[in-house]
Design an enzyme around this catalytic site. Structure first.
Site, PDB file in Angstrom:
ATOM      1  N   HIS A 140       0.883  -1.040  -0.072  1.00  0.00           N
ATOM      2  CA  HIS A 140      -0.139   0.107   0.030  1.00  0.00           C
ATOM      3  C   HIS A 140       0.838   1.190   0.221  1.00  0.00           C
ATOM      4  CE1 HIS A 140      -2.926   2.903   1.672  1.00  0.00           C
ATOM      5  NE2 HIS A 140      -3.631   1.994   1.362  1.00  0.00           N
ATOM      6  N   ASP A 217       3.204  -4.497   7.939  1.00  0.00           N
ATOM      7  CA  ASP A 217       2.168  -3.784   7.774  1.00  0.00           C
ATOM      8  C   ASP A 217       0.843  -4.919   7.921  1.00  0.00           C
ATOM      9  OD1 ASP A 217      -0.279  -2.474   7.109  1.00  0.00           O
ATOM     10  OD2 ASP A 217       0.545  -1.972   5.124  1.00  0.00           O
ATOM     11  N   GLN A 220      -4.291  -5.387   6.919  1.00  0.00           N
ATOM     12  CA  GLN A 220      -5.380  -6.252   6.372  1.00  0.00           C
ATOM     13  C   GLN A 220      -5.355  -7.758   7.019  1.00  0.00           C
ATOM     14  OE1 GLN A 220      -7.809  -5.537   4.108  1.00  0.00           O
ATOM     15  NE2 GLN A 220      -7.015  -3.328   3.536  1.00  0.00           N
ATOM     16  N   LYS A 243     -10.785  -0.804  10.335  1.00  0.00           N
ATOM     17  CA  LYS A 243     -10.806  -1.938   9.636  1.00  0.00           C
ATOM     18  C   LYS A 243     -11.351  -3.298  10.317  1.00  0.00           C
ATOM     19  CE  LYS A 243      -7.447  -0.584   6.055  1.00  0.00           C
ATOM     20  NZ  LYS A 243      -8.258  -0.130   5.037  1.00  0.00           N
ATOM     21  N   CYS A 383      -4.767   2.572  -3.797  1.00  0.00           N
ATOM     22  CA  CYS A 383      -3.328   2.983  -3.192  1.00  0.00           C
ATOM     23  C   CYS A 383      -2.282   1.920  -2.969  1.00  0.00           C
ATOM     24  CB  CYS A 383      -3.683   3.334  -1.592  1.00  0.00           C
ATOM     25  SG  CYS A 383      -4.866   4.420  -1.148  1.00  0.00           S
TER      26      CYS A 383
END
Lengths: 425, 149
Positions: A140, A217, A220, A243, A383
């Site tokens: 991202h 990261d 997700q 999220k 993104c």
């Protein structure tokens, strides 16, 4: 897997979505004159259960106060609830210590914080012109741009892993990419555009061989699978609250305690200090060293409730549900003529975000015609423009699922895409 | 939003392809990845040609086709008036009901009135028009008949 029933009720591993959906008032709304909302944009943001909404209202109605400041009852209640949320998140990600959980405003801020800690650090962490930063082409923008900035400001070399034709990281040159000069390797655990789940162990092993730090990261990942920062073996893990059923404006950076002790603060201000004189200051211990200013209090407490909600259902069960939905969606989407999946074609090592193109129809048009039918998807480059460039596409349409997504919603998407094809065919 | 005339222009674009001109610009819409490369050829103060290549949604592509129809052959002052009127319509958030005068001026472009109700799509419709304005300004500042691209 069985996916013959139009209602999909025979899929193994499904949660009772009818019961779960009762907790999410927004899922009952309609759009465009009575179309039932089919919300398939969970990789952008999740919806919030009533429990989280009640937590926010209750904070503002009953104990709104600044934290770590006053001695009055409201301030103490707010502080206790804020710090209680930290405990919940530490437990949720199996952090060895609650002091390793830093509240930020989102994952982008968490990643920028790591980049800035390293940019201002002394040896042995310092990133400078003789060192290298490693990322991947799958990131991202929030895990690309902070490292580009750090590279430009320090003169460090930015390197990255490319992608294979089957939408995975190309680690074939791992020993050339991660070298003795590498100071930090930062990569995404689950891709927001491709859905790919990346092989953490191989990357961490190589990084540790050369003494590089690892930042993951998990934006997700944290909402969708069991998170265990100790098992991951990374030094930093970043994710965002909105999220994973929490409010916007709250994110998390987990970092190993000895690093957080050694590394310098980035933002200065209230709360992050020990003593201040007009000449110099000393700093509070982590995590407060990295939480300058009044934090997002209600949002942190709300995220604590979100974590309670997820934990009560069970992250393993949520992962199983999403796996079943993803397998079903992949099988149904294969039936749609001219649909090209941009991401792994099976459910193996794959998350619940599914990107695709539909013939020559631009994703904006796909998204608009789906919206007219009440179906909310994301369109664009998500993104992650380098991924689109890599696969020679301007943009994709992305459907992404969560614990309340049902097989009937997958069916609605497939029917919706039929209408898109008829419209532009 | 998807008027028949818009879909017609999308499926059968007018004037597509890059031809000679005095100025070339490349505009992008970063939120969705729509891109256009557009050239303008001036013949004195008349728009001799507007040629373009691009990729993007039906709205952005149809809009470029309509632009080609409307502006080629017009004097630059008239073309600018059309561009400004189209801009006003697209920024109206659906509140401007095109009257006869506007319909005479904009022809097929009035079909985009419905797009103005969708904030996310207004940029798509305006992409080629902003590119044209930029390219025309550049073309007018170069020698009148010199073809540079």
């Amino acid at each position: 897997m069985t996916a013959t029933s139009p209602e999909g009720r025979v899929l193994p591993g499904l949660l009772d979505t009818e019961a779960i959906r009762k907790d999410f008032p927004i899922l009952d709304r309609t759009v465009h004159d009575g179309q039932k909302l089919v919300y398939l944009d969970n990789a952008a943001t999740s919806q919030k259960p009533r429990q989280v909404l009640d937590t926010l209202a209750s904070y503002y109605e009953r104990y709104n106060a600044n934290v770590h400041r006053g001695v009055h009852t409201l301030a103490e209640e707010a502080t206790a609830a804020y710090e209680d949320a930290r405990d919940k998140i530490a437990a949720f990600i199996n952090a060895p210590s609650r002091d390793e959980v830093i509240f930020t405003k989102n994952a982008s801020e968490s990643l920028n914080l790591v980049a800035n800690m390293l940019g201002w650090a002394d040896e042995p962490y310092r990133v400078d012109r003789d060192t290298e930063i490693v990322i991947t082409e799958m990131e991202h923008h929030s895990n690309i741009v902070p490292w580009q900035l750090l590279s430009q400001r320090t003169g460090a070399t930015l390197k990255w892993f490319g992608l294979t034709d089957d939408f995975r990281l190309d680690l074939s040159d791992i020993e050339q990419v991660i070298t003795e000069k590498t100071k930090i390797v930062s990569f995404v655990l689950v891709s927001n555009i491709l859905g790919t789940v990346n092989p953490v162990e191989a990357i961490v092993r190589r990084a540790q061989e050369v003494g590089a730090l690892v930042c993951i990261d998990a934006s997700q990942a944290a909402p969708h699978m069991v998170m265990d920062v100790q098992a991951l073996g990374a030094d930093f893990v970043a994710f965002t609250g909105h999220k994973m059923l929490g409010p916007t404006g709250i994110g998390v950076l987990w970092g190993r305690q000895e690093l957080l002790e050694d590394l310098p603060p980035f933002l200065g201000g209230g709360e992050m200090i020990e003593t201040v004189s007009m000449h110099s200051s000393t700093y509070a211990p982590a995590p407060h060293k990295f939480e300058a200013g009044t934090p997002p209090i209600a949002q942190a407490i709300g995220l604590g409730t979100a974590v309670d909600y997820l934990t009560a259902i069970g992250m393993d069960k949520i992962a199983a549900h999403e796996h079943a939905i993803t397998e079903y969606a992949l099988s149904r989407l294969r039936e749609v003529p001219d649909l090209r999946l941009i991401g792994p074609v099976t459910g193996e090592d794959r998350g619940a975000a599914i990107s695709f193109t539909l013939g020559d129809i631009h994703p904006h048009d796909v998204g608009q015609v789906l919206d007219e039918q009440g179906i909310a998807v994301r369109v664009g480059h998500h993104c992650a423009r380098p991924v689109c460039l890599r696969y020679g596409i301007p943009a994709t349409t992305r459907a992404s699922f969560y614990l309340y997504s049902s097989p009937a919603e997958v069916d609605a998407l497939v029917e919706g895409l039929e209408q898109v094809r008829n419209f532009f065919g | 939003m998807y008027q028949e005339v818009i879909l017609d222009h999308y499926k059968h674009p007018h004037g597509r392809g890059l031809r000679a001109g005095q100025a070339e610009v490349h505009h992008v819409n970063p939120t969705c990845g729509d891109e256009i490369t557009l050239r303008v050829r001036m013949e004195g103060t008349v728009i001799g040609d507007v040629s373009y290549e691009g990729q993007g949604c039906s709205i952005s592509q149809a809009s470029a086709s309509v632009l080609n129809d409307l502006l080629v052959g017009k004097d630059v002052a008239e073309a600018s008036r059309i561009q400004e009127t189209f801009l006003e319509l697209m920024q109206s958030k659906g509140r401007v009901e095109p009257d006869d005068e506007m319909e005479d001026l904009l022809e097929d472009a009035v079909a985009f009135a419905g797009v103005s109700k969708y904030p996310a799509r207004v940029k798509c419709a305006l992409l080629s028009w902003m590119a044209w304005k930029d390219a025309t300004a550049q073309a007018l500042s170069t020698a009148p008949t010199e073809e540079t691209v």
